[in-house]
Design a protein around this motif. Structure first.
Motif, short mmCIF file in Angstrom:
data_model
loop_
_atom_site.label_atom_id
_atom_site.label_comp_id
_atom_site.label_asym_id
_atom_site.label_seq_id
_atom_site.Cartn_x
_atom_site.Cartn_y
_atom_site.Cartn_z
N HIS A 361 0.82 -1.21 0.00
CA HIS A 361 0.00 0.00 0.00
C HIS A 361 0.86 1.26 0.00
O HIS A 361 0.55 2.24 -0.70
CB HIS A 361 -0.92 -0.01 1.22
N MET A 362 1.94 1.27 0.76
CA MET A 362 2.81 2.44 0.82
C MET A 362 3.49 2.68 -0.53
O MET A 362 3.59 3.83 -0.99
CB MET A 362 3.86 2.25 1.91
N ILE A 363 3.97 1.63 -1.17
CA ILE A 363 4.61 1.78 -2.48
C ILE A 363 3.61 2.35 -3.49
O ILE A 363 3.92 3.30 -4.23
CB ILE A 363 5.17 0.43 -2.97
N ALA A 364 2.40 1.79 -3.50
CA ALA A 364 1.38 2.27 -4.43
C ALA A 364 1.00 3.73 -4.14
O ALA A 364 0.83 4.53 -5.06
CB ALA A 364 0.14 1.37 -4.34
N SER A 365 0.90 4.08 -2.84
CA SER A 365 0.50 5.45 -2.48
C SER A 365 1.56 6.46 -2.88
O SER A 365 1.25 7.55 -3.38
CB SER A 365 0.24 5.53 -0.97
N VAL A 366 2.83 6.13 -2.64
CA VAL A 366 3.92 7.03 -3.01
C VAL A 366 3.96 7.24 -4.52
O VAL A 366 4.11 8.37 -5.01
CB VAL A 366 5.27 6.48 -2.49
N CYS A 367 3.82 6.17 -5.28
CA CYS A 367 3.84 6.27 -6.75
C CYS A 367 2.63 7.06 -7.26
O CYS A 367 2.74 7.87 -8.19
CB CYS A 367 3.89 4.89 -7.38
N ARG A 368 1.48 6.82 -6.66
CA ARG A 368 0.27 7.54 -7.08
C ARG A 368 0.40 9.04 -6.80
O ARG A 368 0.03 9.88 -7.64
CB ARG A 368 -0.95 6.97 -6.37
N GLU A 369 0.92 9.40 -5.62
CA GLU A 369 1.09 10.82 -5.30
C GLU A 369 2.12 11.48 -6.22
O GLU A 369 2.01 12.65 -6.56
CB GLU A 369 1.48 10.98 -3.83
N TYR A 370 3.14 10.72 -6.61
CA TYR A 370 4.12 11.25 -7.57
C TYR A 370 3.41 11.64 -8.85
O TYR A 370 3.60 12.76 -9.38
CB TYR A 370 5.20 10.22 -7.86
N ARG A 371 2.58 10.74 -9.41
CA ARG A 371 1.88 11.02 -10.66
C ARG A 371 0.95 12.21 -10.52
O ARG A 371 0.86 13.08 -11.40
CB ARG A 371 1.11 9.77 -11.09
N GLN A 372 0.23 12.29 -9.38
CA GLN A 372 -0.68 13.41 -9.15
C GLN A 372 0.07 14.73 -9.11
O GLN A 372 -0.40 15.75 -9.67
CB GLN A 372 -1.45 13.19 -7.85
N ARG A 373 1.24 14.77 -8.51
CA ARG A 373 2.00 16.01 -8.41
C ARG A 373 2.57 16.40 -9.79
O ARG A 373 2.57 17.59 -10.14
CB ARG A 373 3.14 15.86 -7.39
N VAL A 374 3.02 15.43 -10.53
CA VAL A 374 3.54 15.74 -11.87
C VAL A 374 2.44 16.34 -12.73
O VAL A 374 2.64 17.35 -13.43
CB VAL A 374 4.12 14.47 -12.52
N GLU A 375 1.27 15.74 -12.71
CA GLU A 375 0.17 16.23 -13.53
C GLU A 375 -0.34 17.58 -13.06
O GLU A 375 -0.88 18.37 -13.87
CB GLU A 375 -0.97 15.20 -13.51
N ALA A 376 -0.16 17.89 -11.77
CA ALA A 376 -0.56 19.19 -11.24
C ALA A 376 0.53 20.24 -11.39
O ALA A 376 0.33 21.40 -11.00
CB ALA A 376 -0.97 19.04 -9.77
N GLY A 377 1.69 19.85 -11.94
CA GLY A 377 2.78 20.79 -12.13
C GLY A 377 3.51 21.15 -10.85
O GLY A 377 4.18 22.19 -10.77
N LYS A 378 3.43 20.30 -9.83
CA LYS A 378 4.09 20.55 -8.55
C LYS A 378 5.48 19.92 -8.54
O LYS A 378 5.73 18.94 -9.26
CB LYS A 378 3.26 19.99 -7.39
N PRO A 379 6.39 20.44 -7.73
CA PRO A 379 7.74 19.86 -7.67
C PRO A 379 7.71 18.45 -7.09
O PRO A 379 6.89 18.14 -6.21
CB PRO A 379 8.50 20.82 -6.76
N VAL A 380 8.58 17.58 -7.57
CA VAL A 380 8.70 16.22 -7.06
C VAL A 380 10.16 15.94 -6.70
O VAL A 380 11.08 16.50 -7.31
CB VAL A 380 8.19 15.18 -8.08
N TYR A 381 10.36 15.08 -5.72
CA TYR A 381 11.68 14.72 -5.25
C TYR A 381 11.76 13.20 -5.10
O TYR A 381 10.73 12.53 -4.93
CB TYR A 381 11.97 15.37 -3.89
N PRO A 382 12.95 12.63 -5.13
CA PRO A 382 13.09 11.19 -4.87
C PRO A 382 12.58 10.84 -3.47
O PRO A 382 12.72 11.64 -2.53
CB PRO A 382 14.59 10.94 -5.00
N VAL A 383 12.00 9.67 -3.35
CA VAL A 383 11.43 9.23 -2.08
C VAL A 383 12.01 7.85 -1.73
O VAL A 383 12.06 6.95 -2.57
CB VAL A 383 9.89 9.12 -2.16
N SER A 384 12.44 7.69 -0.48
CA SER A 384 12.93 6.38 -0.01
C SER A 384 11.81 5.64 0.70
O SER A 384 10.99 6.26 1.41
CB SER A 384 14.14 6.54 0.92
N ILE A 385 11.76 4.34 0.50
CA ILE A 385 10.71 3.48 1.03
C ILE A 385 11.36 2.36 1.83
O ILE A 385 12.32 1.73 1.37
CB ILE A 385 9.86 2.88 -0.09
#
Length: 565
Positions: A361-385
């Motif tokens: 669930h955590m892996i899926a949530s992190v990846c989903r939030e990454y996509r949402q931020r990219v599509e919203a034009g927000k900054p993204v950073y690498p994330v450790s899991i």
């Protein structure tokens, strides 16, 4: 003898013959007066006559030669009394040469003529064909202990009993350092010491490095201390620690599964502590147990309904004091119980082998939030899991990562996998192969909690990491000696070409040290708390700017002091 007395004697004899366990009646000299059919079969004999011949008609020859004198002395010291009994465990060799283990209760009866007779009752085996053995697991312990407590459900006064859970902490690390055979010898020695100190009690090895003991409550703490002192003297290098948890049993109808779980929880509550070795269950721990049960029963619902979400703690580049990434940490926001922290649910999910549900669930949530931020034009950073050791057994962690990076279009270099040293020690070659698989695919692999174990340097020698995270323990306390050790570790990592991250920074003194020693990365409350993505990024940026402002002021002040008057 009257006819009534004769009939009574026959009825008693028939009853003893039908007992589901063993019955032995003997004089204190050892002469056997009675053995029931169960004992005949237990010793692999065809008849009572064959058993008596094999044992030379003597109770003391029922046990191994090395145990006979000890048994004789203990029975001779036994006292008479309605509530007094002697619990014992001994090893026997049957006529066929089989080694078997017996748990028994002995009660002394003194006849009107003053003769001392011993009535021994051994507990029966609960499954056909399964050996009685001191090292047979939780199920066997609960079976034997339940049968013992049933004796007190018929109105017999029960003494206060204590269920002790004993754990050899860091046993796997001991195996790594000294080898499997040495580990086996350690467990055998623990069993011997426990049975020596708790000589009259039930002692079971319920799993590898864990034992359960059912004993009377008298002098429990003294005996626990005696066991610990013996083992500490013999294993003084401190690789392993010996911890005990206790639970008081006051009612013979008590649920032993729950009692053992409470003793285990009391023991686990002092895991990793050096200042204490024995902890008894208190009612205050009941709340934690309720949360534990709730978590195990509601993990599926929590994942499905989104009660669990990632909170992001910033990772800061130290030379420029700017955020360059995050660590994703799970938070369970429950509609009934409020905010649950990882300490409330990680252990329960690992014990129930459901931790993969959380990590998926955590892996899926992190990846989903990454996509949402990219599509919203927000900054993204690498994330450790963080991955649990069970993720590599309950699921294919690599495939879970691949599935979600493909589904949400996440570049692999935007995810970093954190692996603890203990995971590497537990799984050995398998984890080496998994790490190589991850790195070949393009994921960074970070070593978490460096320095918290006993083989950190060897781990660095045998595995390749992109980043090593220094455990917070190096900063507690932050002495001159600790700083010298940290400086040496940082210099070593520089020489190996490995970037280093300082964990748990809380003070500007710690920050200044890591920057002065050219540590590349850091995280801690000084730089930002775990929060939702936007809040975490905003707080970290504010804190970093404030720290840079203080640094600038210090430089200007120092420059002003240096100007000539």
């Amino acid at each position: 003898m009257t006819d009534k007395e004769n009939k009574r004697g026959i009825a008693i004899a028939q009853g003893l013959d039908c007992m589901p366990g063993g019955v032995v009646i003997s004089r204190e000299t050892g002469e056997l007066l009675y053995v029931n059919p169960y004992m005949v079969a237990f010793y692999d004999c065809a008849s009572e006559e064959e058993l008596r011949e094999y044992l030379a008609d003597n109770m003391y020859t029922m046990v191994r030669p090395e145990d006979r004198e000890s048994l004789r002395q203990r029975l001779q010291k036994e006292e008479k009394g309605r509530e007094l009994y002697y619990r014992m465990r001994y090893t026997v060799v049957t006529k066929k040469g089989r080694i078997r283990h017996v748990d028994a209760v002995d009660r002394l009866v003194v006849t009107p003529e003053g003769e001392r007779l011993h009535y021994g009752f051994s507990l029966p085996m609960s499954e056909t064909g399964v050996e009685q053995d001191a090292m047979t697991g939780t199920r066997r312990f609960l079976s034997y202990a339940s049968q013992f407590l049933e004796m007190y459900q018929e109105g017999m006064a029960m003494p206060a009993l204590n269920l002790i859970f004993f754990n050899v902490e860091r046993f796997k690390l001991y195996n790594i350092k000294y080898g499997i055979e040495a580990g086996n010898q350690l467990i055998a020695r623990c069993a011997a010491v426990l049975q020596q100190v708790f000589a009259n009690d039930f002692v079971f090895c319920i799993a590898d490095d864990r034992f359960a003991i059912l004993t009377d409550a008298l002098r429990v703490r003294d005996r626990v201390q005696e066991v610990r002192e013996i083992l500490r003297q013999e294993y003084s290098d401190r690789v392993v620690a010996f911890h005990f948890g206790g639970y008081r049993i006051m009612d013979p109808r008590e649920d032993l599964h729950q009692a053992l779980d409470r003793a285990r929880m009391a023991c686990e509550s002092i895991r990793g502590r050096l200042d204490t070795y024995f902890y008894e269950w208190t009612d205050l721990m009941a709340g934690r147990m309720a949360i534990r049960s709730y978590v195990v029963g509601h993990i599926d619902e929590a994942v499905q309904k989104g009660w669990i979400r990632p909170y992001y703690q910033p990772v800061v580049r130290l030379d420029t004091l700017e955020p360059v990434g995050f660590e994703a940490l799970a938070r369970w926001i429950d509609p009934e119980r409020g905010l649950l922290m990882p300490a409330d649910f990680i252990g329960s999910l690992e014990d129930s082998q459901q931790i993969d549900k959380l990590d998926r669930h955590m892996i899926a949530s992190v990846c989903r939030e990454y996509r949402q931020r990219v599509e919203a034009g927000k900054p993204v950073y690498p994330v450790s899991i963080n991955l649990s050791r069970l993720d590599f057994f309950l699921c294919d962690a690599y495939e879970v990562l691949e599935e979600n990076t493909l589904k949400y279009g996440v570049p692999r270099n935007m995810l970093q996998v954190e692996i603890t040293e203990s995971l590497l020690l537990d799984q050995g070659l398998r984890m080496t192969e998994e790490m190589e698989r991850l790195r070949r695919a393009g994921y960074q692999v970070w070593m978490d909690d460096f320095g918290s174990g006993y083989s950190s340097l060897n781990t660095l020698k045998t595995h390749d990491f992109d980043v090593v995270k220094l455990d917070r323990m190096f900063l507690e306390p932050f002495t001159v000696k600790a700083q010298k050790i940290l400086a040496a570790v940082l210099a070593m990592n520089h020489a190996l070409g490995i970037r280093t991250l300082g964990e748990g920074l809380e003070t500007e003194e710690e920050l200044d040290f890591f920057r002065r020693e050219h540590c590349e990365l850091a995280q801690g409350y000084l730089l930002g708390r775990p929060q939702p993505y936007d809040e975490s990024l905003a707080e970290c940026s504010r804190k970093c700017q404030a720290l840079l402002g203080k640094e600038k002021d210090k430089k200007e002040m120092a420059a002003g002091l240096e100007k000539p008057v």
